[in-house]
Design an enzyme around this catalytic site. Structure first.
Site, PDB file in Angstrom:
ATOM      1  N   SER A  21      -4.942  -4.854   4.993  1.00 20.62           N
ATOM      2  CA  SER A  21      -5.614  -4.211   3.812  1.00 20.62           C
ATOM      3  C   SER A  21      -7.047  -4.618   3.937  1.00 20.62           C
ATOM      4  O   SER A  21      -7.710  -5.246   3.038  1.00 20.62           O
ATOM      5  CB  SER A  21      -4.876  -4.659   2.612  1.00 20.62           C
ATOM      6  OG  SER A  21      -5.046  -5.894   2.488  1.00 20.62           O
ATOM      7  N   GLY A  30      -3.674 -11.087  13.631  1.00 17.18           N
ATOM      8  CA  GLY A  30      -3.663 -12.724  14.139  1.00 17.18           C
ATOM      9  C   GLY A  30      -4.110 -13.546  13.216  1.00 17.18           C
ATOM     10  O   GLY A  30      -4.069 -14.811  13.672  1.00 17.18           O
TER      11      GLY A  30
END
Length: 204
Positions: free
Chosen positions: A113, A42
Site C-alpha cells: 500500500s 521484504g
C-alpha cells in the site's frame, strides 16, 4: 475502477443488521479493528501478520489475515500494478477489511500500500480508532538482502515494471499509530509491540 451508473445505485438500499457490531464485541469479549501493516516488499509484513494472528488465536481472540499476494490470487487477480490498479486493489481490500470489523473480527492486512492517499481512503471507511496503521520500517538495502521472493533481482533487471522502491515510489506514513523497525527486532518482539498497543487501546 468499476463504477455503477446512477440508475443502478438508485435501486440499491442499505439493510440494517439485526446483530450489531457491539453485539459481536460483547459475544467475543474484545473489540474489532483493522491492523494495517504497510511497508516495502521484504520488510516482514506477512511474517509479522501471521505471527500476530497466531498469537491472537492463542489468546482466544478472533482475527484473520488479509495478505496482499493471497488476495491477488482471487478477489484482485484481474488487477496489475499500475497506480490505478494499486488504488483499486487497496480500495477493495479496505472494503473487505471493513466487513471483518463489522463482523467483530480483528482484520490484519499485509499490503505494501505505497500511497498515503490510498491508506487514508481505507482509514476513512472506518470509525475513529478502528484503523491502526503500522509502518513496518526496514531499509531497502535490508529488504533487498532478504528478497525472499526474488522480486528485487527481477526489478533491477527490468523484468518487473512499477516495482515499489525501485521503479515506483513508496510514501512513508506521516503519523502511523505504530512504527516497527523490523530489521532491529525479532518477529516475536514485533508481535509483542502490537499486542501491547491493542491492550493499551482497550481493544483486547
Amino acid at each position: 475502477m468499476i463504477e455503477m451508473s446512477a440508475s443502478l445505485t438508485s435501486n440499491i438500499h442499505w439493510h440494517s443488521a439485526a446483530v450489531t457490531k457491539k453485539d459481536r464485541h460483547r459475544l467475543n469479549d474484545h473489540k474489532s479493528c483493522v491492523i494495517w501493516l504497510t511497508g516495502l516488499s521484504g520488510s516482514g509484513k506477512s511474517t509479522i501478520a501471521n505471527a500476530l494472528d497466531k498469537r491472537l488465536y492463542e489468546m482466544s481472540i478472533r482475527s484473520y489475515v488479509l495478505d496482499g499476494d493471497n488476495i491477488r490470487h482471487g478477489l484482485n487477480k484481474s488487477l496489475g500494478f499500475s497506480p490505478e490498479d494499486r488504488k483499486e486493489n487497496i480500495r477493495r481490500i479496505a472494503e473487505v477489511a471493513k466487513l471483518f470489523v463489522d463482523a467483530g473480527t480483528i482484520s490484519i492486512t499485509a499490503f505494501i500500500s505505497p500511497y498515503r492517499e490510498d491508506r487514508l481512503l481505507a482509514r476513512n471507511l472506518l470509525e475513529e480508532g478502528e484503523f491502526i496503521e503500522i509502518y513496518v520500517k526496514c531499509p531497502i538495502e535490508q529488504c533487498e538482502q532478504r528478497d525472499p521472493k526474488g522480486l528485487y533481482k527481477k526489478a533491477r533487471r527490468g523484468e518487473i515494471p512499477d516495482f515499489t522502491g525501485i521503479s515506483s515510489p513508496y510514501e512513508e506514513p506521516d503519523s502511523p499509530e505504530l512504527v516497527i523497525e523490523s530489521n532491529q527486532l525479532t518477529v516475536d518482539e514485533c508481535v509483542d509491540q502490537i499486542v501491547d498497543f491493542l491492550k493499551n487501546r482497550g481493544i483486547v
